[in-house]
Design an enzyme around this catalytic site. Sequence first.
Site, PDB file in Angstrom:
ATOM      1  N   GLY A  46       1.043  -1.236  -0.522  1.00  0.00           N
ATOM      2  CA  GLY A  46      -0.366   0.200   0.207  1.00  0.00           C
ATOM      3  C   GLY A  46       0.541   0.820   0.332  1.00  0.00           C
ATOM      4  N   GLN A  51       2.424   9.746   0.857  1.00  0.00           N
ATOM      5  CA  GLN A  51       4.076   9.827   0.963  1.00  0.00           C
ATOM      6  C   GLN A  51       4.360   9.762  -0.001  1.00  0.00           C
ATOM      7  OE1 GLN A  51       1.961   5.384   2.291  1.00  0.00           O
ATOM      8  NE2 GLN A  51       4.483   4.965   3.265  1.00  0.00           N
ATOM      9  N   CYS A  93       5.723   0.013   7.667  1.00  0.00           N
ATOM     10  CA  CYS A  93       5.240   0.583   6.321  1.00  0.00           C
ATOM     11  C   CYS A  93       7.137   1.498   5.174  1.00  0.00           C
ATOM     12  CB  CYS A  93       5.343   2.396   7.415  1.00  0.00           C
ATOM     13  SG  CYS A  93       4.689   3.398   6.699  1.00  0.00           S
ATOM     14  N   LEU A  94       6.960   1.802   4.391  1.00  0.00           N
ATOM     15  CA  LEU A  94       7.046   2.224   3.130  1.00  0.00           C
ATOM     16  C   LEU A  94       8.124   3.860   4.034  1.00  0.00           C
ATOM     17  CD1 LEU A  94       6.135   1.442  -0.159  1.00  0.00           C
ATOM     18  CD2 LEU A  94       7.657   0.300   1.581  1.00  0.00           C
ATOM     19  N   HIS A 137      -4.353   1.165   7.732  1.00  0.00           N
ATOM     20  CA  HIS A 137      -3.193   1.654   7.669  1.00  0.00           C
ATOM     21  C   HIS A 137      -3.115   2.898   6.902  1.00  0.00           C
ATOM     22  CE1 HIS A 137       1.511   1.593   8.177  1.00  0.00           C
ATOM     23  NE2 HIS A 137       1.255   2.013   7.300  1.00  0.00           N
ATOM     24  N   GLU A 138      -3.296   3.125   5.845  1.00  0.00           N
ATOM     25  CA  GLU A 138      -3.440   4.038   4.331  1.00  0.00           C
ATOM     26  C   GLU A 138      -4.405   5.002   5.167  1.00  0.00           C
ATOM     27  OE1 GLU A 138       0.089   3.538   2.447  1.00  0.00           O
ATOM     28  OE2 GLU A 138      -0.108   1.824   3.245  1.00  0.00           O
ATOM     29  N   HIS A 141      -2.912   7.668   7.262  1.00  0.00           N
ATOM     30  CA  HIS A 141      -2.129   8.469   6.216  1.00  0.00           C
ATOM     31  C   HIS A 141      -2.758   9.085   6.430  1.00  0.00           C
ATOM     32  CE1 HIS A 141       2.029   6.419   6.460  1.00  0.00           C
ATOM     33  NE2 HIS A 141       1.573   5.279   5.989  1.00  0.00           N
TER      34      HIS A 141
END
Length: 188
Positions: A46, A51, A93-94, A137-138, A141
């Site tokens: 994701g 991000q 997380c990226l 999670h996304e 963000h």
Amino acid sequence: MALLQIVKYGDPILRTPAKEIPKVSSKIQKLAADMFDTMYASVGVGLAAPQVGENKRLFVLDCSSDEQPLPQLVFINPVIIKKEGALISWEGCLSFPNVFIDVKRYSKITVRAKDVKGRTFTLTPEPESLLCRAIQHELDHLNGILFIDHLIDRFGAEAMLKENGLPAIDPNMILPEPDLDQILQCSI
């Protein structure tokens, strides 16, 4: 398509609530396509627009596995309209390279959003699935919330952040989640 730069924890855009997308334009569609390319190149499932430095309410997901192929999903202006249950989820997380911690999540949700063509859809993923957790999670963000705000073990998370050269946790950002805590306590 283009690969975008993923911002790291500490960049203020990750704490800034994203703005609604008034119209799904070709520019938004290209951003979504570039986000998929970036996510795949980074071996993620994701990626949210903040991000990649874009203050827009958009995220992309691909939670496919060899056992369960799933379609690519684009969520524009998403809102969770139903949530229940609780679970502890191991997440990364990226924007936090090499950081993985246990966090609290709802075990079942329903989300409403627009797709990449601007059509409204509602989705209730399989409870406790990767897709269910990834949506939460996304979507966080997009609200300036990070997975570390749902942490279980602050000291373990602090050590992992330090080990990877990332800023310390701001204790004021840790979310009070009495409803999740109560459910999790009852299940022990």
